[in-house]
Design a protein around this motif. Structure first.
Motif, PDB file in Angstrom:
ATOM      1  N   VAL A   9       0.863  -1.181   0.000  1.00  0.00           N
ATOM      2  CA  VAL A   9       0.000   0.000   0.000  1.00  0.00           C
ATOM      3  C   VAL A   9       0.901   1.233   0.000  1.00  0.00           C
ATOM      4  O   VAL A   9       1.576   1.519   0.975  1.00  0.00           O
ATOM      5  N   GLU A  10       0.917   1.918  -1.133  1.00  0.00           N
ATOM      6  CA  GLU A  10       1.848   3.044  -1.320  1.00  0.00           C
ATOM      7  C   GLU A  10       1.264   3.979  -2.361  1.00  0.00           C
ATOM      8  O   GLU A  10       0.911   3.549  -3.457  1.00  0.00           O
ATOM      9  N   ASP A  11       1.129   5.274  -2.033  1.00  0.00           N
ATOM     10  CA  ASP A  11       0.511   6.216  -2.969  1.00  0.00           C
ATOM     11  C   ASP A  11       1.503   6.741  -4.010  1.00  0.00           C
ATOM     12  O   ASP A  11       1.098   7.227  -5.050  1.00  0.00           O
ATOM     13  N   GLU A  12       2.783   6.638  -3.734  1.00  0.00           N
ATOM     14  CA  GLU A  12       3.789   7.129  -4.664  1.00  0.00           C
ATOM     15  C   GLU A  12       4.113   6.060  -5.708  1.00  0.00           C
ATOM     16  O   GLU A  12       4.635   4.994  -5.377  1.00  0.00           O
ATOM     17  N   ASP A  13       3.810   6.339  -6.975  1.00  0.00           N
ATOM     18  CA  ASP A  13       3.968   5.330  -8.034  1.00  0.00           C
ATOM     19  C   ASP A  13       5.357   4.715  -8.105  1.00  0.00           C
ATOM     20  O   ASP A  13       5.492   3.498  -8.177  1.00  0.00           O
ATOM     21  N   ASN A  14       6.394   5.563  -8.103  1.00  0.00           N
ATOM     22  CA  ASN A  14       7.757   5.047  -8.245  1.00  0.00           C
ATOM     23  C   ASN A  14       8.153   4.127  -7.103  1.00  0.00           C
ATOM     24  O   ASN A  14       8.763   3.088  -7.306  1.00  0.00           O
ATOM     25  N   MET A  15       7.786   4.526  -5.883  1.00  0.00           N
ATOM     26  CA  MET A  15       8.122   3.722  -4.705  1.00  0.00           C
ATOM     27  C   MET A  15       7.360   2.405  -4.725  1.00  0.00           C
ATOM     28  O   MET A  15       7.909   1.349  -4.429  1.00  0.00           O
ATOM     29  N   ARG A  16       6.063   2.465  -5.093  1.00  0.00           N
ATOM     30  CA  ARG A  16       5.241   1.256  -5.149  1.00  0.00           C
ATOM     31  C   ARG A  16       5.818   0.275  -6.164  1.00  0.00           C
ATOM     32  O   ARG A  16       5.931  -0.919  -5.896  1.00  0.00           O
ATOM     33  N   LEU A  17       6.217   0.808  -7.320  1.00  0.00           N
ATOM     34  CA  LEU A  17       6.796  -0.023  -8.369  1.00  0.00           C
ATOM     35  C   LEU A  17       8.105  -0.666  -7.901  1.00  0.00           C
ATOM     36  O   LEU A  17       8.330  -1.857  -8.093  1.00  0.00           O
ATOM     37  N   GLU A  24       8.814  -9.138  -5.836  1.00  0.00           N
ATOM     38  CA  GLU A  24       8.559 -10.197  -6.829  1.00  0.00           C
ATOM     39  C   GLU A  24       9.859 -10.931  -7.157  1.00  0.00           C
ATOM     40  O   GLU A  24       9.873 -12.142  -7.290  1.00  0.00           O
ATOM     41  N   GLU A  25      10.966 -10.167  -7.263  1.00  0.00           N
ATOM     42  CA  GLU A  25      12.268 -10.787  -7.514  1.00  0.00           C
ATOM     43  C   GLU A  25      12.670 -11.697  -6.360  1.00  0.00           C
ATOM     44  O   GLU A  25      13.393 -12.666  -6.555  1.00  0.00           O
ATOM     45  N   SER A  26      12.188 -11.374  -5.153  1.00  0.00           N
ATOM     46  CA  SER A  26      12.497 -12.195  -3.978  1.00  0.00           C
ATOM     47  C   SER A  26      11.558 -13.402  -3.873  1.00  0.00           C
ATOM     48  O   SER A  26      11.633 -14.163  -2.926  1.00  0.00           O
ATOM     49  N   GLY A  27      10.648 -13.530  -4.848  1.00  0.00           N
ATOM     50  CA  GLY A  27       9.793 -14.713  -4.898  1.00  0.00           C
ATOM     51  C   GLY A  27       8.416 -14.577  -4.276  1.00  0.00           C
ATOM     52  O   GLY A  27       7.727 -15.561  -4.051  1.00  0.00           O
ATOM     53  N   TYR A  28       7.992 -13.347  -4.006  1.00  0.00           N
ATOM     54  CA  TYR A  28       6.657 -13.137  -3.434  1.00  0.00           C
ATOM     55  C   TYR A  28       5.640 -12.833  -4.529  1.00  0.00           C
ATOM     56  O   TYR A  28       5.981 -12.336  -5.583  1.00  0.00           O
ATOM     57  N   ASP A  29       4.384 -13.119  -4.224  1.00  0.00           N
ATOM     58  CA  ASP A  29       3.265 -12.770  -5.086  1.00  0.00           C
ATOM     59  C   ASP A  29       2.754 -11.428  -4.548  1.00  0.00           C
ATOM     60  O   ASP A  29       2.318 -11.354  -3.402  1.00  0.00           O
ATOM     61  N   VAL A  30       2.869 -10.367  -5.356  1.00  0.00           N
ATOM     62  CA  VAL A  30       2.592  -9.022  -4.846  1.00  0.00           C
ATOM     63  C   VAL A  30       1.386  -8.362  -5.505  1.00  0.00           C
ATOM     64  O   VAL A  30       1.244  -8.385  -6.720  1.00  0.00           O
ATOM     65  N   ASP A  31       0.535  -7.786  -4.681  1.00  0.00           N
ATOM     66  CA  ASP A  31      -0.575  -6.959  -5.142  1.00  0.00           C
ATOM     67  C   ASP A  31      -0.275  -5.532  -4.689  1.00  0.00           C
ATOM     68  O   ASP A  31       0.419  -5.336  -3.703  1.00  0.00           O
ATOM     69  N   GLU A  32      -0.852  -4.567  -5.401  1.00  0.00           N
ATOM     70  CA  GLU A  32      -0.609  -3.171  -5.059  1.00  0.00           C
ATOM     71  C   GLU A  32      -1.917  -2.445  -4.787  1.00  0.00           C
ATOM     72  O   GLU A  32      -2.938  -2.777  -5.365  1.00  0.00           O
ATOM     73  N   ALA A  33      -1.819  -1.444  -3.919  1.00  0.00           N
ATOM     74  CA  ALA A  33      -2.951  -0.546  -3.680  1.00  0.00           C
ATOM     75  C   ALA A  33      -2.388   0.866  -3.575  1.00  0.00           C
ATOM     76  O   ALA A  33      -1.344   1.081  -2.972  1.00  0.00           O
ATOM     77  N   MET A  57      -0.403   9.173   3.277  1.00  0.00           N
ATOM     78  CA  MET A  57      -1.166   8.983   2.040  1.00  0.00           C
ATOM     79  C   MET A  57      -2.357   9.923   2.058  1.00  0.00           C
ATOM     80  O   MET A  57      -2.859  10.260   3.120  1.00  0.00           O
ATOM     81  N   PRO A  58      -2.816  10.332   0.868  1.00  0.00           N
ATOM     82  CA  PRO A  58      -4.025  11.167   0.836  1.00  0.00           C
ATOM     83  C   PRO A  58      -5.226  10.353   1.312  1.00  0.00           C
ATOM     84  O   PRO A  58      -5.246   9.141   1.160  1.00  0.00           O
ATOM     85  N   GLY A  59      -6.189  10.998   1.895  1.00  0.00           N
ATOM     86  CA  GLY A  59      -7.354  10.278   2.405  1.00  0.00           C
ATOM     87  C   GLY A  59      -7.005   9.613   3.722  1.00  0.00           C
ATOM     88  O   GLY A  59      -6.540  10.255   4.655  1.00  0.00           O
ATOM     89  N   MET A  60      -7.191   8.321   3.770  1.00  0.00           N
ATOM     90  CA  MET A  60      -6.922   7.554   4.972  1.00  0.00           C
ATOM     91  C   MET A  60      -5.412   7.345   5.125  1.00  0.00           C
ATOM     92  O   MET A  60      -4.767   6.880   4.191  1.00  0.00           O
ATOM     93  N   ASN A  61      -4.850   7.681   6.291  1.00  0.00           N
ATOM     94  CA  ASN A  61      -3.411   7.454   6.427  1.00  0.00           C
ATOM     95  C   ASN A  61      -3.102   6.009   6.789  1.00  0.00           C
ATOM     96  O   ASN A  61      -3.992   5.224   7.115  1.00  0.00           O
ATOM     97  N   GLY A  62      -1.846   5.655   6.710  1.00  0.00           N
ATOM     98  CA  GLY A  62      -1.426   4.271   6.890  1.00  0.00           C
ATOM     99  C   GLY A  62      -1.748   3.687   8.255  1.00  0.00           C
ATOM    100  O   GLY A  62      -2.022   2.496   8.381  1.00  0.00           O
ATOM    101  N   LEU A  63      -1.720   4.539   9.284  1.00  0.00           N
ATOM    102  CA  LEU A  63      -2.032   4.029  10.618  1.00  0.00           C
ATOM    103  C   LEU A  63      -3.506   3.648  10.723  1.00  0.00           C
ATOM    104  O   LEU A  63      -3.854   2.640  11.329  1.00  0.00           O
ATOM    105  N   GLU A  64      -4.363   4.447  10.075  1.00  0.00           N
ATOM    106  CA  GLU A  64      -5.793   4.108  10.044  1.00  0.00           C
ATOM    107  C   GLU A  64      -6.003   2.808   9.272  1.00  0.00           C
ATOM    108  O   GLU A  64      -6.776   1.948   9.683  1.00  0.00           O
TER     109      GLU A  64
END
Length: 119
Positions: A9-17, A24-33, A57-64
């Motif tokens: 869960v990351e609002d910044e495109d570059n960081m999320r990517l 994924e390179e470490s072998g995990y199955d990853v979904d993004e939000a 993040m805009p809207g709901m923050n990560g702690l919420e």
């Protein structure tokens, strides 16, 4: 053995990517939000072994988001990612299993994920 599923869960495109590619390179199955609402929708629809959540993040923050994920699944594994180290002392970070200050070197994140997910 099936791959461990992680929700990033990351609002910044570059960081999320970057996080997604590294995991994924470490072998995990990853979904993004991109935000809290999207993360909660996905979390309700699928089983995840671990969730990484950005705090600012805009809207709901990560702690919420972390708190709501805990309401849905008490034993969910959550890692809070942030660019700001001052949150470490914030009581709200109790909702996470780990707390990592973001950097372009994701070694700490990957090591922490491996430790938490294989507990």
């Amino acid at each position: 053995m099936s791959k461990k599923k992680i929700l990033v869960v990351e609002d910044e495109d570059n960081m999320r990517l970057l996080i997604t590619e590294e995991l994924e390179e470490s072998g995990y199955d990853v979904d993004e939000a991109r935000n809290g609402e999207e993360a909660l929708k996905k979390f309700r629809e699928k089983e995840y072994d671990l969730v990484t959540v950005d705090i600012e993040m805009p809207g709901m923050n990560g702690l919420e988001v972390a708190g709501k994920i805990r309401e849905i699944k008490k034993d969910a594994k959550i890692i809070i990612l942030t660019a700001y180290s001052h949150y470490k002392s914030d009581l709200a970070s109790w909702a996470a299993d780990a707390y990592i200050v973001k950097s372009s070197d994701l070694t700490e994140l990957k090591d922490t994920i491996a430790k938490i997910i294989n507990m």
